[in-house]
Design an enzyme around this catalytic site. Structure first.
Site, PDB file in Angstrom:
ATOM      1  N   HIS A   1      24.760  31.311  16.576  1.00 18.70           N
ATOM      2  CA  HIS A   1      25.955  32.127  16.810  1.00 18.70           C
ATOM      3  C   HIS A   1      25.610  33.522  17.335  1.00 18.70           C
ATOM      4  O   HIS A   1      26.474  34.212  17.864  1.00 18.70           O
ATOM      5  CB  HIS A   1      26.816  32.215  15.542  1.00 18.70           C
TER       6      HIS A   1
ATOM      7  N   SER B   1      21.727  38.772  11.111  1.00 23.05           N
ATOM      8  CA  SER B   1      21.721  37.344  11.390  1.00 23.05           C
ATOM      9  C   SER B   1      20.553  36.958  12.288  1.00 23.05           C
ATOM     10  O   SER B   1      20.311  37.584  13.319  1.00 23.05           O
ATOM     11  CB  SER B   1      23.020  36.941  12.078  1.00 23.05           C
TER      12      SER B   1
ATOM     13  N   ASP C   1      22.920  25.959  13.006  1.00 19.13           N
ATOM     14  CA  ASP C   1      23.052  27.335  13.476  1.00 19.13           C
ATOM     15  C   ASP C   1      21.687  27.944  13.826  1.00 19.13           C
ATOM     16  O   ASP C   1      21.423  29.103  13.542  1.00 19.13           O
ATOM     17  CB  ASP C   1      23.766  28.216  12.442  1.00 19.13           C
TER      18      ASP C   1
END
Length: 500
Positions: free
Chosen positions: A131, A242, A161
């Site tokens: 993402h 992230s 992911d």
């Protein structure tokens, strides 16, 4: 005297031969794999080494060996310069989030998302979250010493992911992988990343829990094949973390920071990381085969810890199954490995390969680290009797083997099924060529923002007129791929990726 010298020289020669032989045998038994895994402790695990003279935890040695292997990842995309992505509440706010939400001109020279990444090898392979780089037209990597590089997207796996990138550089610092199965609740961990675009930030905490399933990837991929079995930690992470590293007290990678539990998007006490064993499997597959070779057990069901669901199931089936650890099979898919082995609806899976199954997160993680053709030992309870099954896992098409790059068609790597464009559509869009995306799955096209119904006009400048043109143009092709398409709203969209 001469005899003494002779024996000393002879002894030295014999010692050297033995040393070389031992080294060769060691190297033969323990080759380095990609990603590089830690076969032995590189930093002492003695807790006293983590305590300062004042009696407080001291992570300076660990940080000095790992911080330079965590990078800043910038996603340059027109999409994120104009709209807000709900996934940003997990990490990586757009630059125009907050008080400055006025619509900006569409540009792709301004980074829309900031995230983190971890260098896996000295030759520039980097892992991050899917993402973070989703829909990117350009990906830029900034090292801790502020050197910047344009990154190539090697491959992605939205189901976990995870994305694999590559920059053109050598002699880079990197982090060794550790066996995430050995991680214990309560052990010290460090999170390294770039929160709020603040480079090289380190926070400390402990593993709060294991095998957490949040449901965020199922929403992102619109698929039941997502794999969620996160480490939960109280190490502070925030937007921008992230794709960053979660490391243990030995300075080894045990996870990739992926999400936080927060309504505001800022850290409130819990963060979640994908375990290193799952990450390693995904990136190995992407690098070796170009796509993830996913295995499936072939069952659907529920956690037996879900009391309300269990009550409804007992009422429907007139049973009295008690709440317990395990996975209750509600459906066995035809021609799956589970079906072939004899598993049935109503069976309770208690363990796989002697690893206890407490919930669906355990089940998806264990199977998610396997390949088609792998055999697993499944312990179940049926009618209060313990039974052992040996299941050969298959992929979604029912195959029991790993396929080579040569066996995987370019269309499969792109993750799409194409259809000939109708004359009516050609007239509507004012074109006389193009193919429509009939169905799209996890793959290169979804990673660059293409959707079902979009029309592909050309690949590398070659006009697409029929579906098999895709395989004709890309078969045995290696290098940059440029896709020109028309979105369903009529907008011309150009994006690309690397195929190797």
């Amino acid at each position: 005297m001469k005899k003494i010298v002779f024996y000393i020289v002879l002894s030295s020669i014999m010692s050297s031969i033995i040393t070389i032989a031992a080294y060769k045998q060691y190297a033969k038994e323990e080759p380095l794999l990609f990603p590089y895994t830690s076969s032995k402790t590189r930093l002492t695990s003695d807790s006293s080494s983590l305590v300062s003279s004042a009696g407080f935890p001291d992570f300076t040695r660990v940080v000095s060996k790992t911080i330079h292997a965590v990078v800043n990842v910038k996603n340059y995309s027109k999409k994120y310069n104009n709209q807000f992505d709900p996934f940003d509440f997990f990490f990586g706010f757009p630059d125009d989030f907050g008080n400055n939400r006025e619509k900006k001109p569409q540009r792709n020279d301004i980074p829309g998302l900031h995230g983190s990444g971890v260098i896996l090898s000295p030759d520039g392979y980097i892992v991050t979250n899917n993402h973070v780089i989703k829909d990117a037209e350009k990906i830029e990597i900034t090292l801790s010493d502020q050197r910047t590089y344009k990154a190539k997207l090697i491959g992605t796996d939205p189901s976990t992911d995870i994305a694999l990138l590559k920059i053109n550089e050598t002699n880079l610092p990197f982090i060794y992988f550790s066996d995430s199965n050995k991680v214990q609740v309560g052990e010290w961990v460090l999170a390294i990343g770039n929160p709020f675009d603040l480079n090289s930030t380190v926070t400390a905490g402990i593993i709060s829990a294991k095998n957490r399933s949040l449901g965020i990837l199922r929403g992102e991929t619109q698929s039941s094949s997502s794999i969620e079995s996160f480490f939960q930690t109280d190490a502070a992470v925030n937007p921008g973390n992230s794709g960053g590293a979660l490391i243990n007290a030995n300075g080894e990678l045990i996870g990739i920071n992926t999400a936080i539990s927060s309504a505001s998007g800022n850290f409130i006490g819990y963060s979640f990381a994908a375990p290193s064993n799952l990450v390693a499997k995904v990136i190995q597959d992407i690098k070796k085969y170009g796509t993830v070779q996913r295995a499936y057990l072939g069952v659907r069901g529920m956690d037996l810890s879900k009391t309300e669901y269990l009550k409804a199931y007992n009422k429907e089936t007139h049973q009295n199954i008690k709440s317990q650890q395990g996975f209750l099979i509600g459906e066995v898919f035809e021609k799956s490995g589970a079906s072939d082995a004899g598993l049935k609806k109503g069976d309770i899976i208690k363990s796989i390969d002697e690893k206890p199954i407490q919930n669906i997160a355990d089940l998806s993680f264990i199977v998610g680290t396997k390949h088609p053709g792998d055999k697993v030992k499944v312990n179940i309870i049926r009618n209060k009797q313990k039974i052992i099954f040996h299941v050969i896992l298959k992929d979604l098409q029912g195959r029991k083997k790993i396929r080579t790059k040569e066996e995987i068609t370019p269309s499969e790597l792109l993750g799409a099924i194409f259809d000939t464009l109708s004359q009516e559509s050609k007239k509507d869009f004012g074109i006389d060529y193009g193919i429509r995306i009939k169905e799209i799955r996890t793959g290169r096209l979804s990673s660059i923002g293409l959707e079902e119904g979009d029309i592909i006009l050309s690949i590398n400048g070659v006009r697409m007129k029929k579906p098999n043109d895709v395989d004709r143009v890309l078969k045995k092709y290696s290098g940059d791929v440029t896709i020109k398409s028309i979105k369903q709203n009529g907008q011309i969209y150009i994006a690309g990726f690397e195929m190797n």
